[in-house]
Design an enzyme around this catalytic site. Structure first.
Site, PDB file in Angstrom:
ATOM      1  N   PRO A 147      38.974  39.304  41.688  1.00  0.00           N
ATOM      2  CG  PRO A 147      37.613  37.010  41.784  1.00  0.00           C
ATOM      3  CD  PRO A 147      37.479  37.983  40.771  1.00  0.00           C
ATOM      4  CB  CYS A 148      44.067  38.505  41.457  1.00  0.00           C
ATOM      5  SG  CYS A 148      43.639  39.805  43.353  1.00  0.00           S
ATOM      6  CG  HIS A 149      41.142  36.334  46.751  1.00  0.00           C
ATOM      7  ND1 HIS A 149      40.180  37.096  46.274  1.00  0.00           N
ATOM      8  CD2 HIS A 149      40.301  35.005  47.427  1.00  0.00           C
ATOM      9  CE1 HIS A 149      39.479  37.033  46.506  1.00  0.00           C
ATOM     10  NE2 HIS A 149      39.049  35.703  46.743  1.00  0.00           N
TER      11      HIS A 149
END
Length: 208
Positions: A147-149
Protein backbone atom coordinates in the site's frame (compact mmCIF):
# COMPACT_ATOMS: atom_id res chain seq x y z
CA UNK A 1 -23.05 9.51 -29.18
CA UNK A 2 -21.56 6.23 -28.06
CA UNK A 3 -22.82 4.99 -24.71
CA UNK A 4 -20.28 3.27 -22.50
CA UNK A 5 -21.43 1.11 -19.61
CA UNK A 6 -19.83 -1.13 -17.01
CA UNK A 7 -16.61 0.91 -17.10
CA UNK A 8 -14.15 -0.24 -14.46
CA UNK A 9 -10.59 0.89 -13.78
CA UNK A 10 -7.91 -1.41 -12.35
CA UNK A 11 -4.39 -0.63 -11.14
CA UNK A 12 -1.90 -3.27 -12.19
CA UNK A 13 1.88 -3.65 -12.18
CA UNK A 14 1.78 -2.52 -15.81
CA UNK A 15 -0.21 0.61 -15.03
CA UNK A 16 -3.90 1.53 -14.94
CA UNK A 17 -6.23 -0.54 -17.13
CA UNK A 18 -9.72 0.74 -17.99
CA UNK A 19 -12.20 -1.90 -19.19
CA UNK A 20 -15.39 -0.71 -20.84
CA UNK A 21 -18.36 -2.40 -22.55
CA UNK A 22 -20.03 -0.47 -25.37
CA UNK A 23 -23.67 -1.48 -25.66
CA UNK A 24 -24.97 0.74 -28.42
CA UNK A 25 -24.05 1.68 -31.99
CA UNK A 26 -24.38 5.47 -32.36
CA UNK A 27 -27.46 6.59 -34.32
CA UNK A 28 -26.41 7.62 -37.83
CA UNK A 29 -22.94 6.13 -37.48
CA UNK A 30 -21.28 5.76 -40.87
CA UNK A 31 -20.51 2.15 -39.93
CA UNK A 32 -24.14 1.27 -39.23
CA UNK A 33 -25.21 0.56 -42.80
CA UNK A 34 -22.20 -1.55 -43.77
CA UNK A 35 -22.46 -3.63 -40.62
CA UNK A 36 -26.21 -4.11 -40.42
CA UNK A 37 -25.98 -7.69 -41.72
CA UNK A 38 -23.10 -8.66 -39.42
CA UNK A 39 -23.58 -11.14 -36.52
CA UNK A 40 -24.72 -9.28 -33.40
CA UNK A 41 -23.70 -9.58 -29.78
CA UNK A 42 -26.11 -9.83 -26.83
CA UNK A 43 -26.71 -6.08 -26.97
CA UNK A 44 -27.64 -6.17 -30.66
CA UNK A 45 -24.36 -4.48 -31.65
CA UNK A 46 -22.43 -5.99 -34.62
CA UNK A 47 -19.51 -8.02 -33.37
CA UNK A 48 -17.14 -6.46 -35.89
CA UNK A 49 -18.30 -2.89 -35.33
CA UNK A 50 -15.65 -0.19 -35.19
CA UNK A 51 -16.72 3.26 -34.08
CA UNK A 52 -14.68 6.35 -34.82
CA UNK A 53 -17.44 8.71 -33.68
CA UNK A 54 -16.74 8.54 -29.94
CA UNK A 55 -17.68 11.86 -28.39
CA UNK A 56 -17.82 11.24 -24.70
CA UNK A 57 -16.09 8.97 -22.21
CA UNK A 58 -17.17 8.94 -18.55
CA UNK A 59 -14.73 9.96 -15.82
CA UNK A 60 -12.61 7.13 -14.36
CA UNK A 61 -14.21 4.92 -11.73
CA UNK A 62 -13.03 5.85 -8.23
CA UNK A 63 -10.42 3.47 -6.90
CA UNK A 64 -12.14 2.61 -3.62
CA UNK A 65 -10.45 0.75 -0.80
CA UNK A 66 -12.81 -2.19 -1.36
CA UNK A 67 -11.79 -2.46 -5.00
CA UNK A 68 -8.14 -2.02 -4.07
CA UNK A 69 -8.40 -4.85 -1.51
CA UNK A 70 -10.05 -7.08 -4.09
CA UNK A 71 -7.24 -6.51 -6.59
CA UNK A 72 -4.55 -6.84 -3.90
CA UNK A 73 -5.83 -10.29 -2.91
CA UNK A 74 -4.81 -11.59 -6.34
CA UNK A 75 -1.23 -10.30 -6.20
CA UNK A 76 1.53 -12.71 -5.26
CA UNK A 77 4.27 -11.29 -3.02
CA UNK A 78 7.42 -13.40 -2.57
CA UNK A 79 8.32 -14.13 1.04
CA UNK A 80 11.55 -12.69 2.52
CA UNK A 81 14.76 -14.73 2.37
CA UNK A 82 13.51 -17.12 -0.29
CA UNK A 83 15.05 -18.21 -3.57
CA UNK A 84 11.97 -16.90 -5.35
CA UNK A 85 12.69 -13.41 -4.11
CA UNK A 86 16.37 -13.60 -5.04
CA UNK A 87 15.52 -14.52 -8.61
CA UNK A 88 12.40 -12.42 -8.95
CA UNK A 89 11.88 -10.26 -12.03
CA UNK A 90 9.02 -7.87 -12.74
CA UNK A 91 6.74 -8.28 -15.75
CA UNK A 92 9.09 -5.89 -17.50
CA UNK A 93 12.08 -8.13 -16.82
CA UNK A 94 13.64 -5.90 -14.16
CA UNK A 95 15.20 -7.18 -10.95
CA UNK A 96 14.32 -5.69 -7.56
CA UNK A 97 17.13 -4.39 -5.37
CA UNK A 98 17.45 -5.28 -1.70
CA UNK A 99 16.65 -1.66 -0.82
CA UNK A 100 13.40 -1.87 -2.76
CA UNK A 101 12.45 -5.13 -1.02
CA UNK A 102 13.18 -3.48 2.33
CA UNK A 103 10.93 -0.53 1.43
CA UNK A 104 8.08 -2.82 0.34
CA UNK A 105 8.41 -5.01 3.44
CA UNK A 106 8.28 -1.93 5.66
CA UNK A 107 5.22 -0.49 3.93
CA UNK A 108 3.37 -3.77 4.44
CA UNK A 109 3.58 -3.12 8.20
CA UNK A 110 1.83 0.28 8.03
CA UNK A 111 -1.70 -0.21 9.41
CA UNK A 112 -4.81 1.09 7.70
CA UNK A 113 -5.66 4.57 8.97
CA UNK A 114 -2.01 5.57 9.40
CA UNK A 115 0.65 7.12 7.17
CA UNK A 116 4.43 7.57 7.26
CA UNK A 117 6.74 9.91 5.39
CA UNK A 118 9.41 9.01 2.87
CA UNK A 119 12.00 10.18 5.37
CA UNK A 120 10.48 8.04 8.16
CA UNK A 121 11.16 4.97 6.04
CA UNK A 122 14.82 5.84 5.47
CA UNK A 123 15.28 6.41 9.20
CA UNK A 124 13.63 3.09 10.06
CA UNK A 125 15.66 1.18 7.46
CA UNK A 126 18.86 3.13 8.18
CA UNK A 127 19.51 3.22 4.46
CA UNK A 128 18.55 5.10 1.33
CA UNK A 129 17.04 8.55 1.00
CA UNK A 130 13.53 9.97 0.56
CA UNK A 131 14.27 10.08 -3.16
CA UNK A 132 15.26 6.40 -3.31
CA UNK A 133 12.12 5.46 -1.37
CA UNK A 134 10.05 7.47 -3.84
CA UNK A 135 11.73 5.68 -6.73
CA UNK A 136 10.94 2.29 -5.18
CA UNK A 137 7.29 3.27 -4.79
CA UNK A 138 7.06 4.71 -8.29
CA UNK A 139 8.21 1.33 -9.62
CA UNK A 140 6.21 -0.76 -7.14
CA UNK A 141 5.19 -3.93 -9.03
CA UNK A 142 3.05 -5.17 -6.14
CA UNK A 143 0.55 -2.30 -5.91
CA UNK A 144 -1.97 -2.23 -4.38
CA UNK A 145 -0.91 -5.22 -2.24
CA UNK A 146 2.01 -3.09 -1.06
CA UNK A 147 0.00 0.00 0.00
CA UNK A 148 2.31 2.76 -1.21
CA UNK A 149 -0.55 5.27 -0.89
CA UNK A 150 0.19 5.30 2.87
CA UNK A 151 3.46 7.16 2.33
CA UNK A 152 3.38 10.97 2.25
CA UNK A 153 5.86 13.84 2.00
CA UNK A 154 7.90 15.06 4.97
CA UNK A 155 6.03 18.39 4.95
CA UNK A 156 2.84 16.31 5.41
CA UNK A 157 1.59 16.97 1.86
CA UNK A 158 -0.15 13.90 0.46
CA UNK A 159 2.77 13.43 -1.92
CA UNK A 160 3.11 11.38 -5.07
CA UNK A 161 1.19 8.42 -6.43
CA UNK A 162 1.73 6.25 -9.52
CA UNK A 163 4.58 8.46 -10.65
CA UNK A 164 2.61 11.72 -10.38
CA UNK A 165 2.84 14.55 -7.85
CA UNK A 166 -0.01 16.94 -7.02
CA UNK A 167 -3.27 17.87 -8.77
CA UNK A 168 -1.50 19.58 -11.69
CA UNK A 169 0.38 16.45 -12.76
CA UNK A 170 0.13 14.72 -16.13
CA UNK A 171 -3.23 12.95 -15.78
CA UNK A 172 -4.60 15.08 -12.96
CA UNK A 173 -6.23 12.00 -11.41
CA UNK A 174 -3.61 10.16 -9.32
CA UNK A 175 -3.49 12.91 -6.66
CA UNK A 176 -7.25 12.62 -6.10
CA UNK A 177 -7.11 8.82 -6.23
CA UNK A 178 -4.55 8.74 -3.43
CA UNK A 179 -6.60 11.17 -1.34
CA UNK A 180 -9.72 9.05 -1.89
CA UNK A 181 -7.97 5.88 -0.71
CA UNK A 182 -6.56 7.54 2.42
CA UNK A 183 -9.84 9.26 3.30
CA UNK A 184 -11.65 5.93 3.04
CA UNK A 185 -9.11 4.54 5.50
CA UNK A 186 -9.89 7.41 7.90
CA UNK A 187 -6.89 9.67 7.19
CA UNK A 188 -7.97 13.29 6.71
CA UNK A 189 -6.38 16.06 4.64
CA UNK A 190 -7.27 19.71 4.14
CA UNK A 191 -8.28 21.30 0.84
CA UNK A 192 -4.63 21.77 -0.13
CA UNK A 193 -3.69 18.14 0.43
CA UNK A 194 -1.98 18.62 3.80
CA UNK A 195 -2.44 16.11 6.62
CA UNK A 196 -4.94 17.57 9.08
CA UNK A 197 -3.53 16.03 12.23
CA UNK A 198 -0.25 14.36 13.15
CA UNK A 199 -2.24 11.69 15.01
CA UNK A 200 -2.44 9.93 11.65
CA UNK A 201 1.34 9.53 11.53
CA UNK A 202 2.35 6.00 12.45
CA UNK A 203 5.02 5.56 15.09
CA UNK A 204 6.31 2.06 14.62
CA UNK A 205 8.20 2.10 17.93
CA UNK A 206 5.09 2.89 19.93
CA UNK A 207 3.36 -0.12 18.37
CA UNK A 208 6.18 -2.62 18.86
Amino acid sequence: MTIWKDAQEYSTSLGTVLVRVCNELPPGSKFGAMLQNEPANEFGRPLTAVDEDIEEIPPPTRMTSALTSSIASNIHYPEPKTSERRGYKTSGGKTITQHQWDVYDFILTIPKGKVVTYKDITVALRSGSPRSVGAALRNNPFAPYVPCHRVIASNLFVGGFCGEWGPQSKSGTQYHRKLDLLKEEGVKFDAKGKLLNTKYLWDRKSCS
